[in-house]
Design a protein around this motif. Structure first.
Motif, mmCIF file in Angstrom:
data_model
loop_
_atom_site.group_PDB
_atom_site.id
_atom_site.type_symbol
_atom_site.label_atom_id
_atom_site.label_comp_id
_atom_site.label_asym_id
_atom_site.label_seq_id
_atom_site.Cartn_x
_atom_site.Cartn_y
_atom_site.Cartn_z
ATOM 1 N N TRP A 187 -6.777 -8.500 2.526
ATOM 2 C CA TRP A 187 -7.011 -7.243 2.663
ATOM 3 C C TRP A 187 -7.767 -7.053 3.718
ATOM 4 O O TRP A 187 -8.759 -7.931 4.265
ATOM 5 C CB TRP A 187 -7.797 -6.741 1.397
ATOM 6 C CG TRP A 187 -6.979 -6.485 0.095
ATOM 7 C CD1 TRP A 187 -6.821 -7.349 -0.827
ATOM 8 C CD2 TRP A 187 -5.976 -5.237 -0.071
ATOM 9 N NE1 TRP A 187 -5.780 -6.879 -1.681
ATOM 10 C CE2 TRP A 187 -5.342 -5.845 -1.204
ATOM 11 C CE3 TRP A 187 -5.682 -4.051 0.556
ATOM 12 C CZ2 TRP A 187 -4.310 -4.681 -1.991
ATOM 13 C CZ3 TRP A 187 -4.653 -3.632 0.142
ATOM 14 C CH2 TRP A 187 -4.091 -3.586 -1.266
ATOM 15 N N ARG A 246 -11.357 -2.573 5.976
ATOM 16 C CA ARG A 246 -11.463 -1.160 5.676
ATOM 17 C C ARG A 246 -11.065 -0.954 4.240
ATOM 18 O O ARG A 246 -11.322 0.024 3.567
ATOM 19 C CB ARG A 246 -10.492 -0.308 6.541
ATOM 20 C CG ARG A 246 -10.860 -0.493 8.018
ATOM 21 C CD ARG A 246 -9.840 0.631 8.945
ATOM 22 N NE ARG A 246 -10.023 1.861 8.495
ATOM 23 C CZ ARG A 246 -9.006 2.742 8.277
ATOM 24 N NH1 ARG A 246 -7.906 2.289 8.510
ATOM 25 N NH2 ARG A 246 -9.229 4.078 7.843
ATOM 26 N N TYR A 247 -10.351 -2.059 3.695
ATOM 27 C CA TYR A 247 -9.911 -1.921 2.314
ATOM 28 C C TYR A 247 -10.818 -2.745 1.359
ATOM 29 O O TYR A 247 -10.842 -2.520 0.109
ATOM 30 C CB TYR A 247 -8.487 -2.348 2.017
ATOM 31 C CG TYR A 247 -7.558 -1.698 2.935
ATOM 32 C CD1 TYR A 247 -6.394 -0.722 1.959
ATOM 33 C CD2 TYR A 247 -7.359 -1.609 3.971
ATOM 34 C CE1 TYR A 247 -5.599 0.062 2.479
ATOM 35 C CE2 TYR A 247 -6.375 -0.668 4.640
ATOM 36 C CZ TYR A 247 -5.413 0.103 4.047
ATOM 37 O OH TYR A 247 -4.530 0.958 4.634
ATOM 38 N N VAL A 290 -10.143 4.000 2.114
ATOM 39 C CA VAL A 290 -10.604 2.931 3.178
ATOM 40 C C VAL A 290 -11.546 3.417 4.016
ATOM 41 O O VAL A 290 -12.001 4.824 4.013
ATOM 42 C CB VAL A 290 -9.170 2.700 3.979
ATOM 43 C CG1 VAL A 290 -8.183 2.339 3.193
ATOM 44 C CG2 VAL A 290 -9.029 4.148 4.704
ATOM 45 N N VAL A 304 0.909 -1.155 0.182
ATOM 46 C CA VAL A 304 0.020 -0.071 -0.086
ATOM 47 C C VAL A 304 0.776 1.369 0.049
ATOM 48 O O VAL A 304 1.617 1.451 0.900
ATOM 49 C CB VAL A 304 -1.013 0.011 1.193
ATOM 50 C CG1 VAL A 304 -1.498 1.325 1.389
ATOM 51 C CG2 VAL A 304 -2.039 -1.251 1.019
ATOM 52 N N PRO A 312 -1.338 -4.100 4.778
ATOM 53 C CA PRO A 312 -2.545 -4.370 3.942
ATOM 54 C C PRO A 312 -2.377 -4.860 2.601
ATOM 55 O O PRO A 312 -1.344 -4.397 1.713
ATOM 56 C CB PRO A 312 -3.320 -3.209 3.715
ATOM 57 C CG PRO A 312 -2.735 -2.324 5.073
ATOM 58 C CD PRO A 312 -1.375 -2.797 5.157
ATOM 59 N N GLU A 355 -3.487 1.754 -6.090
ATOM 60 C CA GLU A 355 -4.192 2.015 -5.106
ATOM 61 C C GLU A 355 -5.833 1.981 -5.467
ATOM 62 O O GLU A 355 -6.467 2.047 -6.645
ATOM 63 C CB GLU A 355 -4.071 3.670 -4.725
ATOM 64 C CG GLU A 355 -2.679 3.717 -4.046
ATOM 65 C CD GLU A 355 -2.505 5.350 -3.623
ATOM 66 O OE1 GLU A 355 -2.876 5.574 -2.282
ATOM 67 O OE2 GLU A 355 -2.266 6.223 -4.596
ATOM 68 N N ARG A 374 -12.967 -1.897 -2.422
ATOM 69 C CA ARG A 374 -12.751 -0.850 -2.618
ATOM 70 C C ARG A 374 -11.918 -0.736 -3.812
ATOM 71 O O ARG A 374 -10.975 0.358 -4.452
ATOM 72 C CB ARG A 374 -12.356 0.189 -1.867
ATOM 73 C CG ARG A 374 -13.361 0.446 -0.709
ATOM 74 C CD ARG A 374 -12.888 1.207 0.682
ATOM 75 N NE ARG A 374 -13.856 1.567 1.359
ATOM 76 C CZ ARG A 374 -14.361 2.797 1.381
ATOM 77 N NH1 ARG A 374 -13.996 3.707 0.453
ATOM 78 N NH2 ARG A 374 -15.381 3.247 2.186
ATOM 79 N N TRP A 406 -8.993 -2.484 -4.402
ATOM 80 C CA TRP A 406 -7.490 -2.452 -4.091
ATOM 81 C C TRP A 406 -6.667 -3.425 -4.798
ATOM 82 O O TRP A 406 -5.528 -3.349 -5.081
ATOM 83 C CB TRP A 406 -7.457 -2.478 -2.687
ATOM 84 C CG TRP A 406 -7.353 -1.138 -1.952
ATOM 85 C CD1 TRP A 406 -8.633 -0.672 -1.429
ATOM 86 C CD2 TRP A 406 -6.301 -0.211 -1.609
ATOM 87 N NE1 TRP A 406 -8.391 0.629 -0.921
ATOM 88 C CE2 TRP A 406 -7.063 0.962 -1.148
ATOM 89 C CE3 TRP A 406 -4.993 0.029 -1.839
ATOM 90 C CZ2 TRP A 406 -6.503 1.931 -0.437
ATOM 91 C CZ3 TRP A 406 -4.229 1.188 -1.425
ATOM 92 C CH2 TRP A 406 -5.147 2.085 -0.976
#
Ligand code: EUG
Length: 609
Positions: free
Chosen positions: A577, A580-581, A600, A154, A571, A596, A584, A586
């Motif tokens: 993951w 929170r990730y 988050v 990340v 992460p 990216e 989305r 990632w």
């Protein structure tokens, strides 16, 4: 880690934990001069995108958090990565990014690096990250080159460089043949210490091809060496781990959980579930100590080398190797290498042999191999037999009779090998002496970088052929030289295909990435998976382990959420993951322009300090 001045001498172990043993200094000087002769990229690269602040935190909040990290660890132990990136070479590598980038060089970069000096410091950093919701990326020494090096997955993570200040060899037990090390102990350093204590005749370490890696880091990534102790994970005994939750609890696994036990490095299991596995190739904890078993000197050793003229000998040869390996007649993790590697490991650029585009033709390889001590061949087998001469003779005679069933098989007499031949490097490595020779093939192209395709399979000829053929097809399409090596474990083999590329050439980087992604997909369709992979490929490889709708990743996610509810630790590492990730975007599956995702999830209540 150190700024690599092309003219400066390689630092030795006497000056830095990541240094070269003084006995290898002349070799390091030569290796460095060859690499710098091919370098066109400047050693210092400005950060064109500026400081990489992780998603989910504002710039002022981030800077305030860094200031409080300085208060916790001391200002000298926190460095912001806001000026420039320093590239170097193997022995003087950066800890802020991947110096062998396959995506844009500023994708996998750290915002800052900190240097904890103790387990208590690691706990402080974990509590700090939980408070500020800043992603951490722990490295032991950061020499996982070919798989991402020191780089975080990340962008903007804060790297914990554990090795700089936590590099003690806590124990070498010459009666039990075990040791206990911290993250900053390299294979070089452990070997030197065994020699310094006068134990060199008594015990061996097991080292990978290059000795600069961390013993802990390599073992946690399930790296391989070339003595009978070559499966490093299988040879470890006992971990100390700091968990990533707010408590930052310290756990010792196996017998280490029993206060006062003297059996921690002798019996890896202890009582109850074996938890060690969840801390390897994961993001579930930061390993601060590890026990490792050491091998008694077997009382003699003898390297041997066979060449095979026909490419089509691969499958029958592998079928001959399998029963010999399982029965321990073939005793070590041997390498069966493609002939091209005999050329590339001489350290001269590809242009010495061929200036055309596309893969170097087999006839050209043969023409040049004929002039070498090895002679023309499609495959070379490097093995070692252990024990006193009469014990070795029995095994070597069996091997010789079996290998000679392959037409075109030739045993190379070691006496015909000059002292600087690569054969002697394999001899050192397979007898526990770390070396630097393997580095030479990075000179194949200018700014030589490498990234590996590393599938595992049974030791079966049909599997070797299937993997070799798919690699060949994808390399031909991509116009890339194919340099495969089969590393034969006890009941499986790791095929290692290192793509060597010029990291400054965006076209070749894209072709290399496509070639790797195609090989991963092709292999998965045939039922093969990788044992380890680069940061950029982790999501794709993780997704190939897909039994029962990805039940394994669901289990990993359950563990991740339980152990690291705030999702602060590495992460995305190995495709895992934090909550929170998730969802989305990632994950990297190929063709993305950024590593990216879309932010988050804010902390409960939106709290941000
Ligand atoms: C090598 C071996 C590996 C690996 C990467 C590179 C050696 C290259 C057996 O594992 O993962 C010559």
């Amino acid at each position: 880690m150190s700024p690599a001045d092309p003219l400066s001498q390689t630092p030795t172990l006497a000056t830095i934990h990541s240094g070269i043993p003084s006995s290898l200094l002349p070799k390091a000087t030569l290796a460095k001069s060859l690499i710098y002769a091919g370098k066109t990229v400047p050693s210092t690269i400005p950060l064109s995108r500026g400081l990489a602040i992780p998603q989910g935190i504002s710039a002022p909040a981030f800077h305030a958090a860094i200031s409080s990290l300085r208060d916790l660890l001391g200002a000298a132990n926190v460095e912001l990565n806001d000026k420039e990136m320093k590239n170097g070479w193997y022995m003087e590598h950066p800890n802020t990014h991947d110096m062998m980038p396959v995506l844009h060089a500023e994708e996998f970069v750290a915002s800052a690096v900190c240097y904890p000096g103790s387990v208590e410091d690691v706990q402080l950093v974990i509590r700090w990250a939980n408070k500020h919701l800043i992603p951490l990326y722990p490295i032991s020494m950061g020499r996982n080159l070919g798989y991402g090096g020191a780089a975080p997955r990340v962008r903007g993570s804060v790297t914990l460089d554990l090795g700089r200040r936590m590099n003690r060899i806590l124990d070498i037990n010459a009666e039990d043949f075990t040791c206990l090390v911290e993250p900053g102990v390299s294979f070089y350093a452990l070997h030197e210490e065994i020699l310094r204590r006068g134990l060199g005749d008594k015990m061996w370490i097991d080292t990978p091809d290059l000795g600069g890696g961390s013993v802990i880091g390599n073992t946690l990534d399930r790296g391989v060496g070339y003595t009978p102790y070559g499966d490093h994970w299988a040879a470890h005994a006992g971990l100390e781990v700091v968990l990533p939750g707010e408590e930052a609890r310290v756990v010792r696994t196996g017998m280490g959980a029993l206060e006062g036990s003297n059996t921690w490095q002798c019996f890896p299991y202890g009582f109850g579930p074996v938890s060690d596995g969840i801390f390897s190739q994961s993001n579930f904890g930061i390993v601060t100590k590890m026990g490792m078993t050491l091998m008694p000197n077997p009382g003699g050793f003898e390297s041997f080398m066979y060449t095979f003229t026909d490419e089509s000998s691969l499958a029958p040869l592998i079928d001959i190797i399998r029963p010999l390996r399982i029965a321990n007649i073939l005793e070590n993790v041997a390498q069966l290498r493609h002939g091209l590697q005999t050329l590339s490991v001489k350290g001269l650029p590809r242009s010495t042999y061929y200036t055309g585009s596309g893969p170097i033709p087999p006839s050209t390889i043969s023409e040049h191999l004929r002039k070498t001590a090895t002679g023309d061949c499609a495959w070379v087998y490097y093995g070692m037999s252990y024990g006193p001469a009469h014990i070795r003779k029995y095994k070597l005679d069996v091997i010789d009779a079996e290998f000679h069933k392959i037409p075109g098989c030739k045993k190379i007499d070691p006496k015909t090998m000059p002292a600087d031949e690569y054969f002697w490097s394999r001899d050192r490595v397979a007898s526990g002496t770390p070396d630097l020779e393997e580095l030479k093939w990075v000179n194949w192209v200018p700014n030589g970088s490498h990234i590996a395709f590393s599938p595992v399979s049974p030791i079966q000829g049909k599997d070797a052929s299937a993997l070799y053929e798919l690699a060949k097809q994808r390399h031909t399409e991509a116009g890339i030289d194919l340099m495969p090596a089969f590393c034969v474990g006890l009941r499986e083999m790791h095929l290692i295909v290192e793509i060597v590329f010029d990291a400054t050439d965006e076209g070749i980087r894209k072709r290399a990435e496509k070639c790797l992604r195609d090989m991963i997909d092709d292999a998965a369709k045939l039922g093969y998976g990788e044992y380890r992979t680069h940061l950029a490929l982790m999501d794709q490889v993780a997704a190939t382990y897909d039994f029962n709708e990805g039940a394994l990743m669901k289990l990993n996610n359950t563990l991740k959420d339980a152990l690291d509810p705030n999702g602060i630790l590495a992460p995305g590492r190995c495709g895992i993951w934090p909550k929170r990730y998730r969802g989305r975007g990632w994950e990297l599956k190929g063709g993305e322009t950024s590593s990216e995702g879309d932010g988050v999830t804010p902390a409960a209540g939106g709290a941000r300090i």
